[in-house]
Design an enzyme around this catalytic site. Structure first.
Site, PDB file in Angstrom:
ATOM      1  N   ARG A 122      73.876  26.036 -51.522  1.00  0.00           N
ATOM      2  CA  ARG A 122      73.574  27.418 -51.917  1.00  0.00           C
ATOM      3  C   ARG A 122      72.088  27.575 -52.248  1.00  0.00           C
ATOM      4  NH1 ARG A 122      77.172  29.879 -56.595  1.00  0.00           N
ATOM      5  NH2 ARG A 122      75.770  28.638 -57.878  1.00  0.00           N
TER       6      ARG A 122
ATOM      7  N   LYS B  67      70.724  33.142 -55.284  1.00  0.00           N
ATOM      8  CA  LYS B  67      70.478  33.010 -56.727  1.00  0.00           C
ATOM      9  C   LYS B  67      68.980  33.120 -57.001  1.00  0.00           C
ATOM     10  CE  LYS B  67      72.838  30.406 -60.331  1.00  0.00           C
ATOM     11  NZ  LYS B  67      73.328  31.549 -61.093  1.00  0.00           N
TER      12      LYS B  67
ATOM     13  N   GLU C   4      80.561  42.277 -58.973  1.00  0.00           N
ATOM     14  CA  GLU C   4      80.663  41.168 -59.922  1.00  0.00           C
ATOM     15  C   GLU C   4      79.973  41.563 -61.209  1.00  0.00           C
ATOM     16  OE1 GLU C   4      78.467  37.616 -58.895  1.00  0.00           O
ATOM     17  OE2 GLU C   4      77.078  38.719 -57.645  1.00  0.00           O
TER      18      GLU C   4
HETATM   19  N1  PLP Z   1      77.674  35.407 -59.923  1.00  0.00           N
HETATM   20  C1  PLP Z   1      76.433  35.339 -60.444  1.00  0.00           C
HETATM   21  C2  PLP Z   1      75.563  36.534 -60.337  1.00  0.00           C
HETATM   22  C3  PLP Z   1      76.002  34.148 -61.057  1.00  0.00           C
HETATM   23  O1  PLP Z   1      74.789  34.073 -61.595  1.00  0.00           O
HETATM   24  C4  PLP Z   1      76.881  33.051 -61.128  1.00  0.00           C
HETATM   25  C5  PLP Z   1      76.458  31.798 -61.727  1.00  0.00           C
HETATM   26  O2  PLP Z   1      76.036  30.898 -61.100  1.00  0.00           O
HETATM   27  C6  PLP Z   1      78.154  33.180 -60.573  1.00  0.00           C
HETATM   28  C7  PLP Z   1      78.514  34.370 -59.984  1.00  0.00           C
HETATM   29  C8  PLP Z   1      79.124  32.052 -60.600  1.00  0.00           C
HETATM   30  O3  PLP Z   1      78.802  31.079 -59.662  1.00  0.00           O
HETATM   31  P1  PLP Z   1      79.235  29.571 -59.844  1.00  0.00           P
HETATM   32  O4  PLP Z   1      80.702  29.567 -59.982  1.00  0.00           O
HETATM   33  O5  PLP Z   1      78.777  28.906 -58.617  1.00  0.00           O
HETATM   34  O6  PLP Z   1      78.543  29.092 -61.067  1.00  0.00           O
HETATM   35  C1  COI Z   2      75.856  29.890 -64.127  1.00  0.00           C
HETATM   36  O1  COI Z   2      77.022  30.192 -64.332  1.00  0.00           O
HETATM   37  O2  COI Z   2      75.481  28.750 -63.876  1.00  0.00           O
HETATM   38  C2  COI Z   2      74.824  30.874 -64.131  1.00  0.00           C
HETATM   39  O3  COI Z   2      73.796  30.628 -63.617  1.00  0.00           O
HETATM   40  C3  COI Z   2      75.037  32.130 -64.796  1.00  0.00           C
HETATM   41  C4  COI Z   2      73.872  32.432 -65.672  1.00  0.00           C
HETATM   42  C5  COI Z   2      73.867  33.887 -65.878  1.00  0.00           C
HETATM   43  C6  COI Z   2      73.893  31.630 -66.920  1.00  0.00           C
END
Ligand code: PLP
Ligand code: COI
Length: 340
Positions: free
Chosen positions: A82, A184, A220
């Site tokens: 990612r 991200k 989201e």
């Molecule tokens: N959506 C956003 C905007 C995020 O910043 C995050 C955090 O990483 C997620 C979703 C959840 O992603 P993950 O499950 O890969 O941490």
């Molecule tokens: C995560 O879940 O790792 C994120 O980056 C979310 C962040 C807003 C703390």
């Protein structure tokens, strides 16, 4: 290994410097080998690409101590890929994915004393990030970059812990169609600061963002994907090109189908449908699965039947299975767990 003297059970989601971090530099078209350092500060050109035009992206994952005392990281290869997607979209050089995973292993191993013990409720949050480090004044990509990884012990992302939170539908948009919502990028989070502070000032824990084009579909929150459960026990999760492809959500979809035998629908979710769901949760590395009890929408309130005291039964099962896999007492699918 002697652990640091930290009150693990009472830490929140904050930054606490640990002993080591990883740094690699990109210059003249190539990455150097990178190394661990104890220096937590960065000195930069006043005109660095990250400072002027926000050329930066990041990742987030966690290290856990398993019941039998191993330290493990959950699916770091997916964070590597990612981050590579984020870099390509931001015209940044990809840090090779295998080297990314090696860097994670090195930093976690070097900070073993900060990895919270099994059962403490805390974990070691891992933050890889990259930024344009040399001077750019015309709007263009930097020529030099730094890739870094630091760690910090964390507790629950929401102060409520496992108690349901209250969120509101935001009047602001998170990501434009065909914009950067699916990567991200730091800029996605800069623009969410005003809406999140406004939500807090009004007494809400988070924002639910809708699709900017029609404002009829659930996207989201600022830092997590949604997961819903229908009254007949189906798991429903929004599909959109402008949300971050959450690794937690993708893992939960697998867990729901393969471990719990649930039916799962990944599809567009209309906001109008939300009032008919039985359970709602936010899923992400930081959030794990945080149950949502109430959604406020301009004077209307959606109260989920699961209430404000505890997680609904299906979300609880998903939570127990996922954390069981992460903490090592439920067998993980092949390749999900990286032992440090
Ligand atoms: N959506 C956003 C905007 C995020 O910043 C995050 C955090 O990483 C997620 C979703 C959840 O992603 P993950 O499950 O890969 O941490
Ligand atoms: C995560 O879940 O790792 C994120 O980056 C979310 C962040 C807003 C703390």
């Amino acid at each position: 290994m002697e652990k640091k003297n930290i009150d693990w059970a009472n830490i929140g989601f904050g930054y606490m410097p640990t002993d080591y971090r990883f740094v690699a530099n990109y210059k003249d078209g190539a990455w150097d080998e990178g190394a661990l350092t104890t220096d937590a500060t960065i000195t930069l050109s006043e005109c660095a690409g990250v400072l002027q035009y926000a050329q930066t992206c990041f990742e987030g994952m966690k290290a856990y101590t398993t019941e039998d005392g191993h330290i493990v990281v959950f699916r770091p290869d997916l964070n590597a890929s990612r981050m590579a997607d984020s870099c390509r979209r931001l015209e940044m050089p990809v840090f090779p994915e295998d080297k990314f995973v090696e860097a994670i292993e090195k930093v976690v191993a070097a900070n073993e004393a900060f990895v919270p013990p099994f059962g403490s409720g805390a974990t070691l949050y891992i933050r890889p990030y990259m930024f344009g480090s040399d001077a750019v004044i015309g709007v263009k990509p930097a020529n030099e970059y730094q890739f870094r990884v630091f760690t910090t012990p964390v507790g629950p992302y929401f102060k409520e812990g496992a108690k349901p939170i209250t969120i509101r539908v935001s009047d602001y948009d998170r990501a434009a169609p065909h914009g950067t919502g699916n990567i991200k990028a730091g800029l996605n989070y800069a623009m969410s600061l005003y809406p999140i502070m406004e939500a807090h000032r009004q007494g809400f824990d988070e924002n639910m963002y809708l699709d900017p084009a029609t404002r009829t579909k659930v996207e989201e929150t600022g830092g997590a994907n949604f997961i819903f459960v229908t009254k007949d026990g189906k798991v429903v999760t929004p599909k959109s090109d402008s949300i971050l492809p959450s690794i937690t959500r993708r893992s939960l979809v697998y867990v729901a189908k393969e471990y719990l035998g649930l039916e799962v629908e990944e599809r567009e979710v209309l906001f109008d449908e939300v009032k008919d769901f039985a359970e709602c949760g936010l899923c992400g590395t930081a959030a794990v699965i945080s149950p949502v009890g109430k959604i406020y929408d301009h004077g209307n309130e959606i109260c989920f039947p699961s209430g404000m005291e505890k997680m609904g039964p299906v979300i609880q099962k998903l939570y127990d299975t996922l954390t069981g896999i992460q903490m090592g007492h439920i067998e993980a699918p092949e390749g999900w767990i990286k032992v440090i």
